[in-house]
Design an enzyme around this catalytic site. Structure first.
Site, mmCIF file in Angstrom:
data_model
loop_
_atom_site.group_PDB
_atom_site.id
_atom_site.type_symbol
_atom_site.label_atom_id
_atom_site.label_comp_id
_atom_site.label_asym_id
_atom_site.label_seq_id
_atom_site.Cartn_x
_atom_site.Cartn_y
_atom_site.Cartn_z
ATOM 1 N N GLU A 128 61.010 15.560 57.659
ATOM 2 C CA GLU A 128 61.689 15.339 58.920
ATOM 3 C C GLU A 128 62.862 16.276 59.157
ATOM 4 O O GLU A 128 63.009 16.835 60.227
ATOM 5 C CB GLU A 128 62.164 13.897 58.998
ATOM 6 C CG GLU A 128 60.998 12.969 59.239
ATOM 7 C CD GLU A 128 61.436 11.538 59.354
ATOM 8 O OE1 GLU A 128 62.647 11.282 59.279
ATOM 9 O OE2 GLU A 128 60.557 10.678 59.513
ATOM 10 N N GLU B 222 47.121 29.431 59.957
ATOM 11 C CA GLU B 222 45.708 29.087 60.094
ATOM 12 C C GLU B 222 45.498 27.613 59.717
ATOM 13 O O GLU B 222 44.777 26.878 60.401
ATOM 14 C CB GLU B 222 44.848 29.988 59.202
ATOM 15 C CG GLU B 222 44.702 31.420 59.710
ATOM 16 C CD GLU B 222 45.963 32.261 59.549
ATOM 17 O OE1 GLU B 222 46.758 31.972 58.635
ATOM 18 O OE2 GLU B 222 46.169 33.193 60.346
ATOM 19 N N GLN C 295 62.029 25.404 44.637
ATOM 20 C CA GLN C 295 60.760 24.669 44.661
ATOM 21 C C GLN C 295 59.717 25.427 43.855
ATOM 22 O O GLN C 295 59.755 26.645 43.765
ATOM 23 C CB GLN C 295 60.296 24.421 46.093
ATOM 24 C CG GLN C 295 60.318 25.616 47.028
ATOM 25 C CD GLN C 295 59.036 26.412 47.016
ATOM 26 O OE1 GLN C 295 58.176 26.193 46.178
ATOM 27 N NE2 GLN C 295 58.920 27.361 47.936
ATOM 28 N N SER D 117 60.779 30.127 45.873
ATOM 29 C CA SER D 117 61.947 30.665 46.570
ATOM 30 C C SER D 117 63.210 30.303 45.806
ATOM 31 O O SER D 117 63.342 29.206 45.294
ATOM 32 C CB SER D 117 62.042 30.087 47.987
ATOM 33 O OG SER D 117 60.875 30.386 48.699
#
Lengths: 389, 323, 389, 323
Positions: free
Chosen positions: C245, C369, C125, C162
């Site tokens: 999902e 956060e 990605q 990654s």
């Protein structure tokens, strides 16, 4: 670097220890915020004053012993270690007296300090208002000038006034200049709680006792003699550091050390089959010890002319969290009995009462959220972003 | 696999919520704590009419013989609305223990017309509300005794009236496992009560944070409070499936382990909710005038009731290390 | 309410279990983000694919088994329980494939899915940029229209990609309309990592291995055929729930249950003299169990047509914290040996590697956060106040 | 009572800080971890010139015979600047253990011209940097052995090179208490190193939070990060007095208790600093290219070194419950 004391300091400590040993009531007094408990503690204040232990750091002329800050901390350690009663005069002595010494007139000192020292007049603070919890500067209660009578007329409402249900006198800020913004135009007033126009409505706390009250002011006249500092200068007067050093910021380490020692004793009784609680007991003891040593560092700095400043927030965050954690650990050690209150419970219910009291620590005197903002902005230099509650 | 409440369960939950939402329960709870049980007894009867008391009574004894899921649904609402009274004792434990010795009483229990309370040391050393009970029991190991209530002990939760008990007459030796199963069901119900209380505390704190203004804005805008409340949401959301999972596993070999896991998670989540709700409310939450304190003190009491979290953690550990 | 499975589901699970039992490598493979580890895992992907276990939830025509969501979770539980290697193809399968199924053309599906399924093409990605860590919408890398060649020219820089150091292809968002604001004007591209103009700079992680890389784009041409969804519609495409999902939101509970089981085994070996760690071991097991059951609830809701929405943030907060706490507990159980890495360490260093990996959990895929903001605003309805990182 | 560093101690601290601030230590530490000790050895010698290595060597043996406070001051800077090498072993432990058996070596230790390392199982099972040491020791109970270094073991902290050791020659049986005192001093120095690392991590995180912008503002404006960093400030501020208190109590009956309390608090504070600094930095902190990771992994290693926090908590408990 040392934690050694002078012969004079040690003698002072030993004298305090001996006196406390002989005079601390054997049975715990009734709860502080009950009528009987309050009355019993007034007597205790008188007993302390008689032996000149009620206000050790004050000058001799006001019934003190001119104790140094070191001696004061040593006295407090002894006081808590002895299991002596919580001081009903504390708010006056720690919050108001330093302001009177720093900003009061000679007349005000002579009028108010002696009766504060011997417990004949107990003082209640009147800071918060319903719409200004942590945001102290947004005070709306008013003081209107009354030149004819030579004083001011107070109106409005204060809340969360600790001790107010049974106390004699109050102190607090009022807006004397309606056109000034926030911190400006506030004046610091002293007033009797039985004055005409004052109504006290006690508020029961989680422990069932009225630890605080609302105070309603309906045209309450206060003469100029009871203005502390200059009119309009109340915010500066109230915030002057003198009021914090020996009060909430420098909260007596003796209190937490004594509680930690009691926790260790409880662990000795009940810990054998609860090894999973070991770390929490140890950590409470370590934290109390850290607080004691940290206080010696603060005393060293203050004695050298330093200012506590934003470190007071570091201090408050630490003790308030330590206090909750310590009492939670005690309750867990008590197991199924932990919900019991009163004289039938373990330690006469002191663990549960202490726990309930500890829950107010992260809230009062500036919530811990506000304290963290102060630490982040003033000590770490992080940018402001609209102050949080 | 269908791990969600069904329509009947949701409807049952809603019917209890609807009724209790209008029943002025906090006032009744305060009165109850002061020894005035009148309003509390009315709520007791109405909940019986809605079927709560019949849940654990077998159908052939006049009850509903409902599933443990229904029990969890009911007790979550009891916790959510702060209903005072010995519900766990009369609704959950008594039917299980009296089935053998006093089968006739079951129909009365189901109808809500009989109030039973009990102590079961060491986990439950006192009998709740013994002064309003028709019958006080004392479980001692596998022995069931009729008992006498002694003096009143004060709880941190002023609506919990605890009584010392002493055995009077031996009623029966219960079959092996019967007491354990009954106490597990009690712990499960107590967990549900805690979860309900936790949900309510979060709801109150969120409402307060939306409306209370300080420093010129709603305090709920401040990230510190937002994040604290989000953490409560997470804790409650992950306690709930353990509760439902434990209800599903009742009767299986894993029941004790799963009930204990649920009690631990529900206690921790509800306690976090209580501490956070208090911090969000500030001083107002610390007063007894505000109802928040009733939930806060109840959570404090319930985390140590029907087995402390320490006891339940030990049971989980024993189960998972035995395998 | 039940956690019972159909005969078909149980048969599926048993078949997976038996196959994994027979085929999972006995020795752990070299680290994922090393050249050898990557190569060994490509082979493992091929082995999985051959037996049709690599993409069980895909349709049969793309080498899947049309497994239901329930079956997928069961498969994942078995997969982790068996100790099988971490999937090198995971990013493609869980993040990209659902988008290709949902928004891709028939041609794109046929071109990319088979090679993704058998590990011949591994996808990386390319979301983040140096100036846009968590603030994904502030993407600056550009896509410029090239009508002549029938495609787009990419320029800019991506980071924290990654798998990129060893992978074959990449996917990510680029700003195709420089005048559009933030979420608008972004387009979703697929590209080979060995394309002209692409430079990969591997970045070593705390564990020493290059788990991610920077990707520099210098006039990289991508034909229209490799735009996923409509140009300018990239944000919507990327955020479509399908992508979440079965990916990061619904992170496989098998992973945490298997880790908790290993922790309990470690406790059995070493816990006897460390009773103070009992609660943390138990709480890790309970949390893993909670996560498993919570997932069944989510599967029930999604199977009934529900949407995961902001509950994905609840989910991510929980598993990322559980993962750190579980590994911290394991390290504490290991005591003085806890700092050791590699094959000489306990469990071949898996605890320390797992710990280091767990530290990235609260950071990636949206920091915790940000997740808390989402929970507070979207689930609790608290007011917005400028989004936080 | 004067609980603060004196002017000489502050000056000593500043001199170390000034030197190390310009010595490009992180680069030296990386090289050290890869087996290239050249730069690390230069720093070693410069620190010896500044007096670090002579601190624990008695004056009559050519050292400074300094107070434990000075030791704490020095090791806080060593931790703050990530200095690699067997400092605790050579500066703190070796002078204490070799005093009886090899008094001549003390002057060389003080001068920094001799490097000693050691293992002392179970708390310190491996010898740090044995490949650069002139001498490797193995402490076995009260026995001191000359030892041989075996194979290299990898640490999570790539700058810590750990070696297995086996005893070669028995050097001496040390007097009762000598080993314990030496290991307490080591734990104290390690605590100071942790505190220094924690302070540096906080500083780095604060700087990053001031400068890094996301969502249109400095991330340090966001209350969640502010509060997390404030909590680190509090933890470090309250670990420091325990460290100084332990230094003051060296030689007293409370020394073991106080050293252990300091190790626990410094470990917890430094670990909180590490976790928070990583979270504030986000992915960049997770890369080995950024120096932050060197401190983060060092803290993880040191919390378990010279006695784990579990060991030290057990010692505190033993002391406070014995009284």
């Amino acid at each position: 670097m040392n934690i050694d004391f002078t012969a004079q300091e040690l003698a002072f400590r030993d004298e305090a220890r001996a006196w406390l040993h002989d005079h601390v009531p054997a049975k715990p007094l009734p709860p502080l915020d009950s009528a009987e408990g309050f009355a019993a503690r007034r007597e205790w204040e008188a007993t302390l004053a008689e032996a000149r232990w009620s206000v050790v750091s004050w000058p001799a002329e006001y019934r003190g012993r001119d104790a140094s800050m070191i001696e004061w901390v040593l006295f407090e350690e002894e006081y808590y270690r002895s299991g002596a009663p919580v001081r009903v005069a504390q708010n006056g002595i720690s919050l108001l007296a330093p302001i009177i010494f720093g900003h009061g007139t000679r007349e005000q000192r002579d009028r108010y300090l002696p009766s504060m020292a011997d417990g004949t007049e107990i003082w209640a603070q009147a800071w918060s208002e319903p719409e200004a919890g942590s945001d102290l500067a947004s005070i709306r209660s008013t003081a209107t000038r009354d030149d004819a009578r030579g004083g001011w007329v107070l109106n409005g409402q204060k809340t969360w006034s600790s001790r107010a249900p049974f106390a004699d006198r109050g102190f607090g800020l009022f807006r004397s200049d309606p056109d000034a913004e926030r911190h400006r135009g506030l004046t610091y007033f002293l007033f009797p709680l039985n004055a005409d126009g004052i109504t006290i409505r006690p508020i029961p706390q989680l422990d069932g006792h009225p630890g605080f009250a609302e105070i309603f002011f309906d045209d309450v006249f206060v003469p100029d003699a009871d203005v502390l500092g200059a009119p309009g200068d109340g915010w500066r007067v109230a915030m002057s550091t003198a009021g914090n050093e020996r009060g909430l910021s420098l909260r007596s380490p003796g209190r937490f050390c004594a509680a930690a020692d009691r926790l260790v004793a409880l662990w000795r009784e009940r810990g054998a089959d609860q090894p999973h609680l070991r770390d929490r007991v140890v950590d409470s003891w370590i934290a109390a010890q850290a607080y004691r040593l940290y206080t010696w560092g603060t005393v060293t700095r203050l004695s050298g002319g330093g200012d506590i400043g934003a470190h007071g927030s570091v201090n408050k965050l630490f003790w308030s969290q330590l206090d909750v954690a310590l009492h939670e650990t005690a309750l867990d050690l008590l197991g199924p009995e932990s919900e019991l209150r009163g004289p039938d419970a373990a330690a006469d219910g002191a663990w549960l009462d202490g726990y309930l009291f500890s829950l107010s620590g992260p809230i009062y005197a500036g919530t811990n959220e506000i304290q963290r903002n102060i630490v982040a902005e003033r000590l770490l230099g992080l940018p402001k972003e609209g102050r949080a509650r | 696999m269908r791990f969600a409440l069904n329509d009947e369960q949701l409807a049952f939950s809603r019917s209890l919520d609807d009724f209790l939402g209008t029943a002025e329960v906090p006032g009744a709870a305060r009165a109850w704590g002061e020894g005035d049980a009148a309003s509390g007894r009315k709520i007791w009867q109405r909940l019986a009419d809605l079927g709560v008391h019949a849940l654990c009574v077998p159908e052939d004894a006049g009850g509903l013989g409902a599933s443990p899921i229904d029990l969890v649904v009911a007790f979550e609402q009891i916790g959510r609305h702060l209903v005072p009274g010995p519900y766990i004792e009369s609704v959950v434990v008594a039917p299980a223990l009296l089935q053998a010795t006093d089968p006739e009483s079951l129909a009365e229990l189901a109808a809500g017309s009989r109030v039973v309370t009990l102590a079961a040391p060491p986990g439950t050393p006192f009998a709740l509300d013994a002064d309003v009970a028709d019958r006080v029991l004392l479980v001692d190991g596998d022995e069931l005794n009729l008992a006498e209530a002694g003096s009143l002990r004060r709880s941190v939760d002023s609506t919990r009236r605890l009584f010392e008990v002493t055995a009077k007459d031996r009623l029966a030796a219960l079959p092996t496992g019967a007491v354990a199963a009954a106490l597990d069901a009690a712990a499960l119900a107590c967990s549900a009560q805690l979860l309900g209380a936790g949900e309510r505390l979060l709801e109150e704190a969120v409402e307060y944070a939306k409306n209370r203004r300080q420093f010129g804005r709603a305090i709920g805008e401040f990230q510190a409070l937002k994040h604290a409340l989000a953490d409560v949401r997470v804790a409650l959301d992950f306690a709930r499936p353990l509760l439902h999972g434990a209800a599903v596993s009742v009767g299986s070999a894993d029941a004790a382990r799963d009930v204990s896991a649920a009690k631990v998670a529900a206690s921790d989540a509800a306690y976090l909710a209580a501490r956070t709700a208090l911090q969000v409310h500030g001083a107002i939450g610390y007063t007894l005038e505000h109802d928040l304190g009733l939930w806060i003190t109840k959570v404090r009491a319930l985390v140590a009731a029907w087995g402390t979290t320490a006891t339940h953690r030990a049971r989980v550990l024993a189960a998972i290390t035995a395998a």
